[in-house]
Design a protein around this motif. Structure first.
Motif, mmCIF file in Angstrom:
data_model
loop_
_atom_site.group_PDB
_atom_site.id
_atom_site.type_symbol
_atom_site.label_atom_id
_atom_site.label_comp_id
_atom_site.label_asym_id
_atom_site.label_seq_id
_atom_site.Cartn_x
_atom_site.Cartn_y
_atom_site.Cartn_z
ATOM 1 N N ASP A 156 0.677 -1.316 0.071
ATOM 2 C CA ASP A 156 -0.155 0.221 -0.107
ATOM 3 C C ASP A 156 0.987 1.274 -0.183
ATOM 4 O O ASP A 156 1.992 1.018 0.591
ATOM 5 C CB ASP A 156 -0.985 -0.065 0.960
ATOM 6 C CG ASP A 156 -0.386 0.189 2.361
ATOM 7 O OD1 ASP A 156 0.299 1.234 2.654
ATOM 8 O OD2 ASP A 156 -0.290 -0.591 3.548
ATOM 9 N N ASN A 157 0.443 2.322 -0.359
ATOM 10 C CA ASN A 157 1.165 3.725 -0.497
ATOM 11 C C ASN A 157 0.866 4.568 0.505
ATOM 12 O O ASN A 157 0.860 5.832 0.675
ATOM 13 C CB ASN A 157 0.899 4.514 -1.786
ATOM 14 C CG ASN A 157 -0.434 4.623 -2.289
ATOM 15 O OD1 ASN A 157 -1.362 4.732 -1.303
ATOM 16 N ND2 ASN A 157 -0.574 5.306 -3.440
ATOM 17 N N GLY A 158 0.011 3.749 1.639
ATOM 18 C CA GLY A 158 -0.252 4.801 2.652
ATOM 19 C C GLY A 158 -2.162 5.301 2.401
ATOM 20 O O GLY A 158 -2.475 5.659 3.481
ATOM 21 N N THR A 159 -2.483 5.106 1.327
ATOM 22 C CA THR A 159 -3.934 5.483 1.039
ATOM 23 C C THR A 159 -4.605 4.341 0.294
ATOM 24 O O THR A 159 -5.943 3.971 0.388
ATOM 25 C CB THR A 159 -3.960 6.780 0.124
ATOM 26 O OG1 THR A 159 -3.145 7.645 0.816
ATOM 27 C CG2 THR A 159 -5.379 7.152 -0.114
ATOM 28 N N THR A 160 -3.835 3.573 -0.567
ATOM 29 C CA THR A 160 -4.447 2.650 -1.480
ATOM 30 C C THR A 160 -3.525 1.601 -1.758
ATOM 31 O O THR A 160 -2.443 1.500 -1.702
ATOM 32 C CB THR A 160 -4.817 3.193 -2.976
ATOM 33 O OG1 THR A 160 -3.802 3.627 -3.796
ATOM 34 C CG2 THR A 160 -5.942 4.336 -2.691
ATOM 35 N N ILE A 161 -4.333 0.401 -2.541
ATOM 36 C CA ILE A 161 -3.589 -0.763 -2.889
ATOM 37 C C ILE A 161 -3.994 -0.869 -4.319
ATOM 38 O O ILE A 161 -5.030 -0.904 -4.732
ATOM 39 C CB ILE A 161 -3.906 -2.013 -2.119
ATOM 40 C CG1 ILE A 161 -3.601 -1.737 -0.667
ATOM 41 C CG2 ILE A 161 -3.156 -3.245 -2.779
ATOM 42 C CD1 ILE A 161 -4.079 -2.870 0.073
ATOM 43 N N ALA A 162 -2.890 -0.869 -5.080
ATOM 44 C CA ALA A 162 -3.311 -0.961 -6.801
ATOM 45 C C ALA A 162 -2.887 -2.191 -7.119
ATOM 46 O O ALA A 162 -2.050 -2.990 -6.808
ATOM 47 C CB ALA A 162 -2.551 0.219 -7.606
ATOM 48 N N SER A 163 -3.998 -2.805 -8.035
ATOM 49 C CA SER A 163 -3.812 -4.276 -8.599
ATOM 50 C C SER A 163 -3.895 -4.007 -10.218
ATOM 51 O O SER A 163 -4.690 -3.384 -10.644
ATOM 52 C CB SER A 163 -4.913 -5.103 -8.099
ATOM 53 O OG SER A 163 -5.060 -4.939 -6.760
ATOM 54 N N ASP A 164 -3.077 -4.934 -10.665
ATOM 55 C CA ASP A 164 -3.358 -4.982 -12.360
ATOM 56 C C ASP A 164 -3.599 -6.310 -12.690
ATOM 57 O O ASP A 164 -2.929 -7.256 -12.534
ATOM 58 C CB ASP A 164 -1.775 -4.670 -12.931
ATOM 59 C CG ASP A 164 -1.816 -4.767 -14.262
ATOM 60 O OD1 ASP A 164 -2.836 -4.953 -15.051
ATOM 61 O OD2 ASP A 164 -0.949 -4.105 -14.972
ATOM 62 N N ALA A 165 -4.927 -6.275 -13.230
ATOM 63 C CA ALA A 165 -5.495 -7.744 -13.704
ATOM 64 C C ALA A 165 -4.792 -8.255 -14.636
ATOM 65 O O ALA A 165 -4.923 -9.542 -14.864
ATOM 66 C CB ALA A 165 -7.050 -7.507 -13.725
#
Length: 157
Positions: free
Chosen positions: A54-63
């Motif tokens: 996480d970046n402190g705010t979100t977790i990004a996922s690439d499908a």
């Protein structure tokens, strides 16, 4: 007998010269070919999860990561209360599983992006508050609805 052997050798050589490997679905990199996703050395069922943080705010996922059918993610220990963002490059029918590891010193929360959908049996997903515990969230993407339908939320490992 010698002429028969010579003819067979010539025929065998002629057939070998005419052989071309399969193309398309069964070709070397086609879906069911030797190195295609469902071929003998393909990536379907690959046990290696994609590492996320996480970046402190979100977790990004690439499908688009993983293979054509599914992808597994392992999120390092949460650093803050975060949102699991809507995955990018979503493909109809793709299944994703996120393993989320709780912080070791203070429990954090996980919220979900707007493209996650919950149903009558799984109405929400609250990750385990147990320090350093693991929670697993599984969802399948519906391209028509543009939703990742959560079909599993298992916590407390």
């Amino acid at each position: 007998m010698g002429k028969l052997i010579a003819i067979l050798i010539v025929l065998a050589g002629s057939l070998a010269a005419q052989y071309t490997p399969p193309k398309g679905d069964t070709g070397a990199t086609g879906p069911t070919g030797p190195t295609g996703p469902t071929g003998p050395t393909g990536s379907v069922g690959s046990p290696t999860p994609v590492a996320l943080t996480d970046n402190g705010t979100t977790i990004a996922s690439d499908a688009s990561l993983g293979n054509s059918l599914s992808v597994s993610y392992r999120v390092g220990a949460l650093t803050a209360n975060v949102t699991l963002s809507n995955p990018t490059n979503s493909v109809d029918g793709k299944v994703a599983t996120w393993e989320v590891i709780q912080n070791a010193s203070a429990a954090k929360t996980l919220a979900f992006g707007t493209n996650f959908g919950f149903g009558a049996e799984i109405t929400a997903c609250t990750i385990s508050a147990g320090l350093s515990s693991h929670s697993f969230i599984t969802a399948v993407y519906n391209g028509t609805a543009t939703k990742w339908y959560v079909r599993g939320c298992i916590t407390g490992y």
